[in-house]
Design an enzyme around this catalytic site. Sequence first.
Site, PDB file in Angstrom:
ATOM      1  CD  GLU A 184      71.027  27.281 -11.884  1.00 42.28           C
ATOM      2  OE1 GLU A 184      70.433  26.664 -10.999  1.00 42.28           O
ATOM      3  OE2 GLU A 184      72.231  27.061 -12.145  1.00 42.28           O
TER       4      GLU A 184
ATOM      5  CB  CYS B 258      61.299  28.873   4.571  1.00 44.17           C
ATOM      6  SG  CYS B 258      59.961  29.398   3.520  1.00 44.17           S
TER       7      CYS B 258
ATOM      8  CD  GLU C 141      74.737  21.929 -14.680  1.00 44.56           C
ATOM      9  OE1 GLU C 141      73.529  21.683 -14.783  1.00 44.56           O
ATOM     10  OE2 GLU C 141      75.215  22.498 -13.688  1.00 44.56           O
TER      11      GLU C 141
ATOM     12  CG  ASN D  50      61.184  26.221   6.732  1.00 40.80           C
ATOM     13  OD1 ASN D  50      60.906  27.398   6.879  1.00 40.80           O
ATOM     14  ND2 ASN D  50      62.409  25.744   6.882  1.00 40.80           N
ATOM     15  N   GLY D  51      57.364  24.820   4.751  1.00 41.44           N
ATOM     16  CA  GLY D  51      56.434  23.822   4.213  1.00 41.44           C
ATOM     17  C   GLY D  51      55.119  24.482   3.837  1.00 41.44           C
TER      18      GLY D  51
ATOM     19  CD1 TRP E 247      62.622  31.871  -2.224  1.00 43.11           C
ATOM     20  CD2 TRP E 247      60.997  30.358  -2.484  1.00 43.11           C
ATOM     21  NE1 TRP E 247      62.543  31.559  -3.559  1.00 43.11           N
ATOM     22  CE2 TRP E 247      61.566  30.640  -3.752  1.00 43.11           C
ATOM     23  CE3 TRP E 247      59.950  29.443  -2.415  1.00 43.11           C
ATOM     24  CZ2 TRP E 247      61.114  30.022  -4.914  1.00 43.11           C
ATOM     25  CZ3 TRP E 247      59.496  28.834  -3.576  1.00 43.11           C
ATOM     26  CH2 TRP E 247      60.093  29.135  -4.812  1.00 43.11           C
TER      27      TRP E 247
ATOM     28  CG  HIS F  99      65.286  18.698 -36.338  1.00 40.02           C
ATOM     29  ND1 HIS F  99      64.750  18.312 -37.539  1.00 40.02           N
ATOM     30  CD2 HIS F  99      66.385  17.932 -36.143  1.00 40.02           C
ATOM     31  CE1 HIS F  99      65.481  17.319 -38.043  1.00 40.02           C
ATOM     32  NE2 HIS F  99      66.477  17.074 -37.211  1.00 40.02           N
TER      33      HIS F  99
ATOM     34  CE  LYS G 124      73.330  24.428  -3.196  1.00 34.76           C
ATOM     35  NZ  LYS G 124      73.796  24.246  -4.591  1.00 34.76           N
TER      36      LYS G 124
ATOM     37  CE  LYS H  79      74.861  25.829 -12.643  1.00 33.55           C
ATOM     38  NZ  LYS H  79      74.445  24.554 -12.314  1.00 33.55           N
TER      39      LYS H  79
ATOM     40  NE  ARG I 266      67.529  25.856   3.092  1.00 35.36           N
ATOM     41  CZ  ARG I 266      67.301  24.592   3.357  1.00 35.36           C
ATOM     42  NH1 ARG I 266      68.219  23.883   3.937  1.00 35.36           N
ATOM     43  NH2 ARG I 266      66.170  24.018   3.038  1.00 35.36           N
TER      44      ARG I 266
HETATM   45  C1  G6P Z   1      67.410  23.843  -6.988  1.00 35.87           C
HETATM   46  C2  G6P Z   1      68.841  24.356  -7.011  1.00 35.87           C
HETATM   47  C3  G6P Z   1      69.647  23.599  -8.049  1.00 35.87           C
HETATM   48  C4  G6P Z   1      69.568  22.105  -7.805  1.00 35.87           C
HETATM   49  C5  G6P Z   1      68.125  21.625  -7.729  1.00 35.87           C
HETATM   50  C6  G6P Z   1      68.054  20.186  -7.231  1.00 35.87           C
HETATM   51  O1  G6P Z   1      66.781  24.190  -8.172  1.00 35.87           O
HETATM   52  O2  G6P Z   1      68.859  25.741  -7.285  1.00 35.87           O
HETATM   53  O3  G6P Z   1      71.001  24.020  -7.985  1.00 35.87           O
HETATM   54  O4  G6P Z   1      70.233  21.429  -8.826  1.00 35.87           O
HETATM   55  O5  G6P Z   1      67.380  22.420  -6.803  1.00 35.87           O
HETATM   56  O6  G6P Z   1      68.542  20.154  -5.926  1.00 35.87           O
HETATM   57  P1  G6P Z   1      69.127  18.866  -5.217  1.00 35.87           P
HETATM   58  O7  G6P Z   1      69.538  19.345  -3.855  1.00 35.87           O
HETATM   59  O8  G6P Z   1      68.003  17.882  -5.158  1.00 35.87           O
HETATM   60  O9  G6P Z   1      70.258  18.379  -6.017  1.00 35.87           O
END
Ligand code: G6P
Length: 609
Positions: A489, A2, A482, A100-101, A74, A505, A604, A486, A27
């Site tokens: 996501e 949010c 990673e 938010n929260g 959100w 395995h 985000k 990517k 975000r």
């Molecule tokens: C969310 C984002 C990721 C990020 C993760 C941790 O899942 O979509 O891109 O790596 O949070 O976020 P931070 O701000 O703690 O690195």
Amino acid sequence: MCGIVGYIGKREITPIILGGLKRLEYRGYDSSGIAGLKAHNLHTVKSVGRLENLESDLKEEQFDVGFGIGHTRWATHGEPNAVNAHPHVDGECTIAVVHNGIIENFEVLKTWLEAKGHKFESSTDTEVLAHLISEFYYTGDLAKAVRLALHHVDGTYGLAAISKNEPDTIVAARQGSPLVVGMHDEERFLASDVAALIEHTDRVIYLQDGEMAILTADDVRIESIEGESLESEEIQVTWDLDAIERGGFEHFMLKEIYEQPNAITNSIRGRLDVERGTAVLSGLNMDDDEIKKIKRIVLTACGTSWHAGLVAEYMLEEMTRIPVEVDYASEFRYRKPIVDEETLVFAISQSGETADTLAAVKEAKKLGARTLGICNVVGSTIARECDAGIYIHAGPEIGVASTKAFTAQVSVFAMISLMLGQVRDKFKERRQAIAADLAKIPGKIEQILSLNDEIKKIAEQYADRNNALYLGRCFNFPVALEGALKLKEISYIHAEGYPAAEMKHGPIALIDKDMPVVFIATQDRIYDKIMSNIEEVRARQGRVIAIATEGDAWIGKKADHVIYIPDVDPVLVALLSVIPLQLLAYHIAVCRGCDVDKPRNLAKSVTVE
Ligand code: G6P
């Protein structure tokens, strides 16, 4: 997650609040809304889906100039629809709230309020807040009503409240969810993220947990939730508007991939000491004796930052010989971790706001560990909560899929490894060689970026697949994770990262002619072993895309596609080998028509547990 924007001043509120909400779009959100006064009465407009929907609904609306609050939601409690979108108002439509929260005891509060005659329209916890504040608004003082209401609330909040009876005031409060106030002449701004403000001002105050801000057009009062007056620290934001705009790139993600040479240059500037094979990291705030006493290092993070932690584990153990453990922040806090005064706990977080990482820091502090934040956002909650820390200086990262933060985090850990290694008197020549290589990383990344068109062509051939496997060993194992993250996501292709040898395995059962297997097979001490793994995939008709070291002619005969990266010390290889994987994921997602910067369901910055 949010987003909150508030404005108080003499201008039209819609363009300012909408503009701020657009800056927070990255975000993640599913609905949005805005509240202000219309002919002196409280008025809200709320829409589901994209901000364009709110924008178009606002075309026919004319709010009074002066003050207003806006929100991107959100969903946590209640599905995403216009009723559940914020702002929420009380029964008399006197008070509007954005939040938010999560209000954990909202059911109890709701039952109590219903017994007093309050009627609710939504299934959100935030509507309860609006009614609760109105219940305490008998004095006609909004700040007082918010304070009294919050004494009954359990949970987390970053909130803003307005009342139609006090059109010269916005009241904000924070407990666990970020808020920042911006000051400019006779205007005040409020936001959950500094990106929403920097178009208007670079003078900000970050609210801290347990604090309230009472904003008028020409003043900000900071008070504790208990009501005592507090001093606040004004900070000058150094990020400019260019940094949060796309600047000619089709997506923020692509822009940020291309910003990596710069981000790493900024992360090492003034810190890396090539000659001595070390780094000057005053942010750690530790003297040599303290460094020598470290018995164990714990790295805690979420998402991509957790992958950076895995690379850091390999680096730190190799260069310092201190035992390292990497933990998901969400697991760390609940599994009774063993840490003490001789443990260094690093919290890695781009945003510095991830709820689980913050909770892990608090747990580590409680257990007596020294906590260090590796954050990007200056002044963020994790950066403040930790005992000390190092900023990665990657600049604002807007794309939900993290790219430049990852490489900047890894480059900071390369420097931490050098510095701890130097104090503990380890591997001098090796450290000097690594430091020299680190200084050259930005140029080598530029070289890899020049392969963009080649990588795009490979991506086009695999955009229709449903699955992908990423395999790497040693420093390239976290890179495999990673790369897979990517891809999943942003393109919604199911992808898994594995240590290459573990393939036998389990994942080997999935391999057939339709399965692309990305091998990160750079030249290092286990190169031969990974070659055997490639043979195993080929024998089952899997399609091999290899990331290999320049000059490796042999791999060209084995793989269907090879993307060559410059040679580098294996300790630093992740900084290079991840770049083609970011581009591969990006182009596959674009080919599939996915919304790269705003992937479905993702946010985000995840500020709820
Ligand atoms: C969310 C984002 C990721 C990020 C993760 C941790 O899942 O979509 O891109 O790596 O949070 O976020 P931070 O701000 O703690 O690195």
